[in-house]
Motif scaffolding. Structure first.
Motif, PDB file in Angstrom:
ATOM      1  N   PHE A 124       2.832  11.363   1.825  1.00 23.48           N
ATOM      2  CA  PHE A 124       1.755  10.889   2.702  1.00 23.48           C
ATOM      3  C   PHE A 124       0.463  11.030   1.926  1.00 23.48           C
ATOM      4  O   PHE A 124       0.296  11.985   1.157  1.00 23.48           O
ATOM      5  CB  PHE A 124       1.727  11.749   3.976  1.00 23.48           C
ATOM      6  CG  PHE A 124       0.662  11.381   4.966  1.00 23.48           C
ATOM      7  CD1 PHE A 124       0.682  10.163   5.602  1.00 23.48           C
ATOM      8  CD2 PHE A 124      -0.349  12.283   5.260  1.00 23.48           C
ATOM      9  CE1 PHE A 124      -0.307   9.833   6.533  1.00 23.48           C
ATOM     10  CE2 PHE A 124      -1.334  11.963   6.180  1.00 23.48           C
ATOM     11  CZ  PHE A 124      -1.309  10.736   6.826  1.00 23.48           C
ATOM     12  N   ILE A 125      -0.449  10.081   2.104  1.00 15.89           N
ATOM     13  CA  ILE A 125      -1.718  10.109   1.379  1.00 15.89           C
ATOM     14  C   ILE A 125      -2.871   9.868   2.333  1.00 15.89           C
ATOM     15  O   ILE A 125      -2.792   8.996   3.203  1.00 15.89           O
ATOM     16  CB  ILE A 125      -1.746   9.040   0.264  1.00 15.89           C
ATOM     17  CG1 ILE A 125      -0.614   9.276  -0.740  1.00 15.89           C
ATOM     18  CG2 ILE A 125      -3.100   9.028  -0.446  1.00 15.89           C
ATOM     19  CD1 ILE A 125      -0.448   8.176  -1.774  1.00 15.89           C
ATOM     20  N   THR A 142      -7.509  -2.448  -0.630  1.00 19.84           N
ATOM     21  CA  THR A 142      -6.627  -1.610   0.192  1.00 19.84           C
ATOM     22  C   THR A 142      -5.186  -1.779  -0.270  1.00 19.84           C
ATOM     23  O   THR A 142      -4.478  -0.797  -0.521  1.00 19.84           O
ATOM     24  CB  THR A 142      -6.761  -1.963   1.686  1.00 19.84           C
ATOM     25  OG1 THR A 142      -8.121  -1.742   2.094  1.00 19.84           O
ATOM     26  CG2 THR A 142      -5.833  -1.131   2.547  1.00 19.84           C
ATOM     27  N   ALA A 143      -4.755  -3.022  -0.399  1.00 21.56           N
ATOM     28  CA  ALA A 143      -3.388  -3.289  -0.847  1.00 21.56           C
ATOM     29  C   ALA A 143      -3.172  -2.743  -2.258  1.00 21.56           C
ATOM     30  O   ALA A 143      -2.121  -2.160  -2.555  1.00 21.56           O
ATOM     31  CB  ALA A 143      -3.093  -4.786  -0.800  1.00 21.56           C
ATOM     32  N   GLY A 144      -4.172  -2.916  -3.127  1.00 19.75           N
ATOM     33  CA  GLY A 144      -4.057  -2.431  -4.497  1.00 19.75           C
ATOM     34  C   GLY A 144      -3.915  -0.921  -4.569  1.00 19.75           C
ATOM     35  O   GLY A 144      -3.101  -0.396  -5.335  1.00 19.75           O
ATOM     36  N   ASP A 150       1.350   4.525  -3.480  1.00 17.40           N
ATOM     37  CA  ASP A 150       2.600   4.584  -2.702  1.00 17.40           C
ATOM     38  C   ASP A 150       3.791   4.096  -3.523  1.00 17.40           C
ATOM     39  O   ASP A 150       4.861   4.702  -3.507  1.00 17.40           O
ATOM     40  CB  ASP A 150       2.492   3.734  -1.435  1.00 17.40           C
ATOM     41  CG  ASP A 150       1.357   4.155  -0.523  1.00 17.40           C
ATOM     42  OD1 ASP A 150       0.588   5.061  -0.876  1.00 17.40           O
ATOM     43  OD2 ASP A 150       1.224   3.558   0.565  1.00 17.40           O
ATOM     44  N   THR A 151       3.594   2.992  -4.235  1.00 12.75           N
ATOM     45  CA  THR A 151       4.676   2.415  -5.031  1.00 12.75           C
ATOM     46  C   THR A 151       4.667   2.960  -6.458  1.00 12.75           C
ATOM     47  O   THR A 151       5.684   3.437  -6.961  1.00 12.75           O
ATOM     48  CB  THR A 151       4.573   0.875  -5.053  1.00 12.75           C
ATOM     49  OG1 THR A 151       4.554   0.390  -3.710  1.00 12.75           O
ATOM     50  CG2 THR A 151       5.736   0.245  -5.806  1.00 12.75           C
ATOM     51  N   PHE A 156       8.108   5.315  -7.427  1.00  8.03           N
ATOM     52  CA  PHE A 156       8.612   5.346  -8.794  1.00  8.03           C
ATOM     53  C   PHE A 156       9.499   6.562  -9.054  1.00  8.03           C
ATOM     54  O   PHE A 156      10.450   6.481  -9.834  1.00  8.03           O
ATOM     55  CB  PHE A 156       7.437   5.331  -9.780  1.00  8.03           C
ATOM     56  CG  PHE A 156       7.852   5.238 -11.217  1.00  8.03           C
ATOM     57  CD1 PHE A 156       8.209   4.022 -11.780  1.00  8.03           C
ATOM     58  CD2 PHE A 156       7.892   6.374 -12.019  1.00  8.03           C
ATOM     59  CE1 PHE A 156       8.608   3.938 -13.116  1.00  8.03           C
ATOM     60  CE2 PHE A 156       8.282   6.305 -13.356  1.00  8.03           C
ATOM     61  CZ  PHE A 156       8.642   5.078 -13.898  1.00  8.03           C
ATOM     62  N   VAL A 157       9.197   7.685  -8.382  1.00  5.99           N
ATOM     63  CA  VAL A 157       9.979   8.907  -8.592  1.00  5.99           C
ATOM     64  C   VAL A 157      10.929   9.211  -7.434  1.00  5.99           C
ATOM     65  O   VAL A 157      11.583  10.246  -7.417  1.00  5.99           O
ATOM     66  CB  VAL A 157       9.057  10.125  -8.876  1.00  5.99           C
ATOM     67  CG1 VAL A 157       8.267   9.897 -10.150  1.00  5.99           C
ATOM     68  CG2 VAL A 157       8.143  10.426  -7.700  1.00  5.99           C
TER      69      VAL A 157
END
Length: 193
Positions: A124-125, A142-144, A150-151, A156-157
């Protein structure tokens, strides 16, 4: 549930600190265990040095990195709380990711691609920024920001993102506006985490 909060703001009087306190209190009210790693208070060294990489490759992870990796290993949920500075994470938090989410601990790779080693954990961020949300939404920021954190970090991990609050117009709201943001954080923690 065991929560690890990685907090990155240099000012103890900041809205980010009030957000940290709100998150901690809401989690404790639910009966969850909470560990806070305040990167500035810890004077965390954010620069990944060649000797860090060499030590990890030799199976001798530097002590400060190992401590943080143990907190991650023991947690079910990892929360990042920080401002957005220059459209990204503060250097100390980016350095935390660089050093702690290391190859061999958070991920590995092979001929089939990336192996996600933190699968099963949730993330969560909460980020704050001065620009109004409507502007960040309109220009794609925002999307960036969600994609890069998040991605680009969590997914990634193998960490499953359960939410990302981007709170805008910081520095330009009245007292009720800030209270509203803290209420939004509290409600989100109680319903999502």
């Amino acid at each position: 549930m065991k929560h690890l909060i990685v907090y990155a703001h240099s000012n103890a009087e900041s809205l980010n600190h009030a957000i940290l306190e709100t998150v901690v209190n809401a989690l404790k009210e639910k009966g969850d265990e909470v560990v806070v790693r305040d990167l500035y208070a810890l004077d965390f060294q954010p620069v990944l040095k060649p000797e860090d990489t060499a030590a990890m490759r030799a199976g001798q992870t530097p002590a400060d990195i190992k401590v943080e990796q143990e907190y991650i290993t023991q947690s079910d949920m990892i929360t990042f709380i920080s401002p957005i500075w220059w459209t990204g994470l503060p250097a100390i938090l980016k350095g935390y990711v660089d050093r702690v989410f290391a190859y061999g601990f958070a991920y590995t790779s092979g001929p089939e691609g990336i192996h996600k080693l933190l699968t099963g954990k949730k993330g969560f961020i909460v980020n704050t920024h001065g620009t109004p949300n409507e502007i960040y939404d309109k220009i794609g920021m925002t999307a960036g920001l969600k994609i890069t954190s998040d991605t680009g970090i969590f997914d990634f991990v193998g960490i499953e993102s359960v939410g990302h609050l981007l709170l805008g117009s910081i520095g330009y709201l009245d007292e009720d506006g800030y209270k509203g943001l803290l209420k939004q954080v509290q409600d989100t923690v109680k319903s999502v985490l």
